[in-house]
Design an enzyme around this catalytic site. Structure first.
Site, PDB file in Angstrom:
ATOM      1  CB  CYS A 318       5.532  -5.066  -6.118  1.00 42.23           C
ATOM      2  SG  CYS A 318       4.347  -4.706  -7.889  1.00 42.23           S
ATOM      3  CG  HIS A 377       2.557  -3.976  -3.404  1.00 38.35           C
ATOM      4  ND1 HIS A 377       3.743  -4.071  -4.142  1.00 38.35           N
ATOM      5  CD2 HIS A 377       2.876  -4.615  -1.478  1.00 38.35           C
ATOM      6  CE1 HIS A 377       4.763  -4.564  -3.013  1.00 38.35           C
ATOM      7  NE2 HIS A 377       3.788  -5.248  -1.970  1.00 38.35           N
ATOM      8  CG  ASP A 400       5.454  -7.034   0.213  1.00 44.37           C
ATOM      9  OD1 ASP A 400       6.477  -7.744  -1.374  1.00 44.37           O
ATOM     10  OD2 ASP A 400       4.897  -5.838   0.302  1.00 44.37           O
ATOM     11  CG  ASP A 442      -8.601   6.521   7.198  1.00 43.34           C
ATOM     12  OD1 ASP A 442      -8.818   4.795   7.108  1.00 43.34           O
ATOM     13  OD2 ASP A 442      -8.596   6.807   8.726  1.00 43.34           O
ATOM     14  CD  GLU A 489     -12.731  -0.026   3.065  1.00 46.63           C
ATOM     15  OE1 GLU A 489     -12.741   0.687   4.014  1.00 46.63           O
ATOM     16  OE2 GLU A 489     -11.789  -0.358   2.622  1.00 46.63           O
ATOM     17  CD  GLU A 494     -13.130  -0.195   8.067  1.00 47.49           C
ATOM     18  OE1 GLU A 494     -11.821   0.576   7.519  1.00 47.49           O
ATOM     19  OE2 GLU A 494     -13.912   0.870   8.310  1.00 47.49           O
TER      20      GLU A 494
END
Length: 749
Positions: A318, A377, A400, A442, A489, A494
């Protein structure tokens, strides 16, 4: 005088008329010359003698001087000048000049790949124009303007010369390259900050951030977008795309749109479905090419791809894909940066949960599911105006190039608005649901036994998308940009955005799903103990690893009082970049009696011999513990990821750096490990400092020994540059260092 109409020339004598291209010929019955009866006036045909594209001046004005001054490279939406030399002075009104600019195969005005425009006295709007001209004896200075939405690419420029309705002659003027223009407010890649433009267009080196959220490592990278042949290779890449091969004319006509352009480049950096630049390899056998860890920069990769018949270069992962894409995008004029996301979700089924399974012995189970949590990543962000989106979504967009899933049939991803990701607007193009999940999914960890998932050990809503990082503008420091991707978070905003995105991503026709059931459940119950794993000392590769389990009894509904007994199964596994693991390299079982008011610290030893030949190049170990509470059947999970630091090298420069003068560099490496480093190789790279690469071999470095290497460089460009040094061995593939070097102009001797 020379710019006046021909019918005013009769007041001049014969010698003066001939000087400006008016000649006398015998022709009975025609207008007589006032000085020579029997002769009539005729104007000599205008002929082009030479052309000066004024590349040095134009390139400097268009911020392309770093690509060289020998050929014309300009940015759209900004005038550039050229000088035409004729056989006589140019007369506006009787001499007619028409310019023709063409790009791509079978160029057509309808497709925007061909433009025909006459010389006029003033420019009219955002269209191809030739204007603002000045006559100087037999020379004509003229400004050419390309619209801010013109197709980018290599152009041929011609001029058609005619006089009235008479015969016309076409002359080639030369070629030029047209790029995106982030300095121009009318261009869709406009970035209104010179400081940001210097960073995201002009900076030819930078950093990629790798490793683990708690052990972030700096990986210097030579983008090298201004190296002499890189711009040509970038256009080679565009001309090998599947879109081009399918319909070249249509593909070229869309190269004015940064959204289309970005998607083409994203697809072409990988080679999953085309003759792209890089072939990915996430295994551990790189014998047919180069390990992704052994690249210093983009230049060698792009040059190899071009030189070997556009065959994919082996190998990339990556950070290599993203760094090479950054080179191409900056080279062609799109502001771009490289972004790292730690604990990055790879969510293929679109349910916004990543499920991980452990067995009773604390071993992570490999599953057939493609959903993973990558240690990190790396992708790109490109700056652009999105006219295809509602207002408010201009700015940074995720692209990406790492091949993960197809988008409109090709392995590409984006552009997805970063703001849309933050607001959960996953319906907006392109590939926003996939990008959203990378930073917001999650994590659900299950205990697996008897062929099925038995209980949820952890449902973590905040473990994905950590420490999202990029290089800070004008600095070597790391900038945390997590807040641009999501609200804090656990905050109400959120969770609200998460639920909004979930409703849009989940199929409304499904009556239920494990994910919806999980969201609707009451959550995990309080545990009767708190367990934590700590390192007793700094972990170093080649040494035993010392850990400490800290256990403390806490009240819960099932066991409000009294002691409890725990049986803790520990396992250590090598952690791969993509979230997979190897077979356990160490196991241990611990029995604990816990009572209120007491804390137990239990030492754990992971010997070097257990992991010596068991780790991947990332040198990451996950220690996992499953604690069973006796007589209840309930389980608890404790985790610790360990990153083993390689030896550090130092780079020193002895004196002031000047263009063309020897600059001695001192490189020092001490082997701080308990084992020898064998088959050591070193590669130096740095645009503006080195032409290509400098490789060196220095054999084996024994434990505790130091090697000092001196290298003379001959810088070839002024300004700030970065020297990258990579040392590889059989034992450790990535010992990296860098040195920022400012190169001054050569002083007169």
């Amino acid at each position: 005088m020379v710019a006046e109409r021909v019918n005013h020339v009769k007041i001049l004598d014969c010698e003066a008329m001939q000087a400006i291209g008016v000649h006398l010929q015998e022709h009975p019955g025609k207008s007589q010359c006032p000085h020579t009866p029997g002769m009539w006036l005729t104007v000599e045909a205008l002929e082009l003698r030479s052309v000066d594209l004024q590349s040095p001046r134009n390139n400097k004005e268009h911020h392309t001087q770093e690509m060289g001054l020998k050929r014309l490279i300009v940015r759209r939406g900004q005038p550039f000048g050229l000088q035409l030399h004729f056989n006589r002075p140019f007369h506006f009104g009787t001499d007619y000049l028409t310019f023709v600019a063409e790009t791509g195969p079978a160029s057509m005005e309808l497709l925007g790949t061909r433009a025909t425009f006459p010389l006029t006295q003033a420019r009219k709007g955002n269209v191809w124009s030739a204007f603002d001209f000045t006559v100087d004896t037999n020379s004509l200075l003229v400004s050419l303007f390309t619209p801010a939405n013109a197709v980018i690419g290599p152009y041929t420029l011609k001029i058609e010369i005619s006089q009235g309705q008479g015969h016309s002659v076409v002359h080639p003027l030369g070629t030029f390259i047209l790029l995106f223009n982030p300095w121009n407010a009318e261009d869709d890649v406009y970035l209104p900050s010179e400081i940001l433009l210097q960073e995201y267009i002009m900076m030819d080196y930078g950093f990629v951030y790798k490793g683990h959220e708690r052990f972030i490592t700096v990986w210097p990278w030579n983008y090298g977008q201004f190296e002499e042949d890189i711009i040509d290779i970038c256009f080679e890449i565009l001309n090998k795309s599947l879109y081009f091969l399918e319909n070249p004319s249509r593909d070229y006509s869309q190269q004015n749109d940064p959204v289309y352009f970005c998607r083409v480049v994203s697809a072409m950096i990988n080679s999953n479905d085309d003759s792209g630049v890089l072939q990915g390899n996430w295994g551990e056998d790189y014998s047919q090419g180069v390990s992704p860890l052994e690249w210093n920069g983009s230049v060698a990769i792009l040059q190899q791809w071009s030189a070997r018949g556009r065959q994919p270069v082996k190998y990339g992962q990556c950070w290599v894909f993203a760094a090479v894409m950054c080179t191409v995008m900056r080279c062609l004029g799109v502001p771009t940066r490289v972004v790292s996301n730690f604990r990055s979700a790879h969510n293929m089924d679109g349910n916004l949960t990543i499920d991980t399974y452990y067995d009773q012995n604390a071993e992570i189970l490999s599953t057939r599911k493609r959903d993973k949590i990558w240690n990190f990543h790396v992708w790109n962000e490109c700056w652009m105006i999105r006219k295809d989106l509602p207002p408010g979504y201009n700015g940074w967009h995720v692209l990406d190039p790492t091949p993960q899933q197809t988008s409109s049939g090709l392995f590409c991803c984006g552009p997805a608005s970063v703001k849309a990701i933050r607001e959960g607007e996953v319906h907006l193009p392109y590939d926003t649901p996939f990008a959203y999940a990378k930073v917001n999914a999650d994590e659900v960890i299950w205990l697996f036994g008897d062929g099925q998932a038995q209980e949820i050990l952890v449902h973590n809503t905040s473990s994905i998308g950590k420490e999202i990082s990029t290089k800070m503008v004008g600095s070597d420091q790391r900038q945390n940009i997590t807040s641009s991707y999501k609200y804090p978070e656990g905050s109400p905003e959120e969770r609200s955005v998460f639920m909004k995105a979930s409703r849009k991503m989940l199929d409304p026709r499904r009556a239920s799903s494990p994910f919806l059931d999980l969201l609707g459940s009451r959550g995990s119950e309080a545990q009767p103990a708190q367990l934590q794993l700590h390192l007793a000392r700094t972990p170093e590769w080649g040494q035993d690893l010392m850990l400490r389990l800290r256990a403390r009894r806490v009240p819960d509904r099932v066991h409000p009082q009294g002691p409890i007994r725990l049986v803790v199964h520990f396992s250590a596994q090598a952690l791969l970049h993509q979230g997979d693991t190897r077979e356990p390299l160490w196991r241990q079982i611990v029995h604990l009696n816990l009572d209120f008011g007491k804390e137990i610290q239990w030492p754990l030893l992971l010997p070097y011999n257990n992991y010596r030949n068991k780790l991947t190049d990332e040198k990451l170990i996950r220690v996992s513990g499953i604690a069973k509470v006796e007589n209840t059947g309930r389980s608890m999970l404790v985790l610790k990821d360990i990153s083993l630091e390689p030896p550090h090298l130092s780079i020193e420069v002895s004196k002031r750096a000047e263009v063309g003068k020897a600059l001695r560099v001192h490189i020092t490496l001490t082997n701080t490990l308990m084992v020898a480093l064998s088959n050591c190789t070193m590669v130096l790279e740095g645009s503006g400092l080195i032409d290509g690469q400098i490789p060196k071999n220095f054999g084996t470095l024994a434990p505790g020994h130091t090697i000092q290497i001196q290298v003379d460089l001959y810088p070839n460009k002024t300004g700030p540059h970065q020297l990258q040094v990579l040392i590889s061995s059989n034992e450790i593939k990535e010992i990296k260092g860098y040195k920022d070097i400012f190169v001054a102009a050569s002083r007169a001797s």
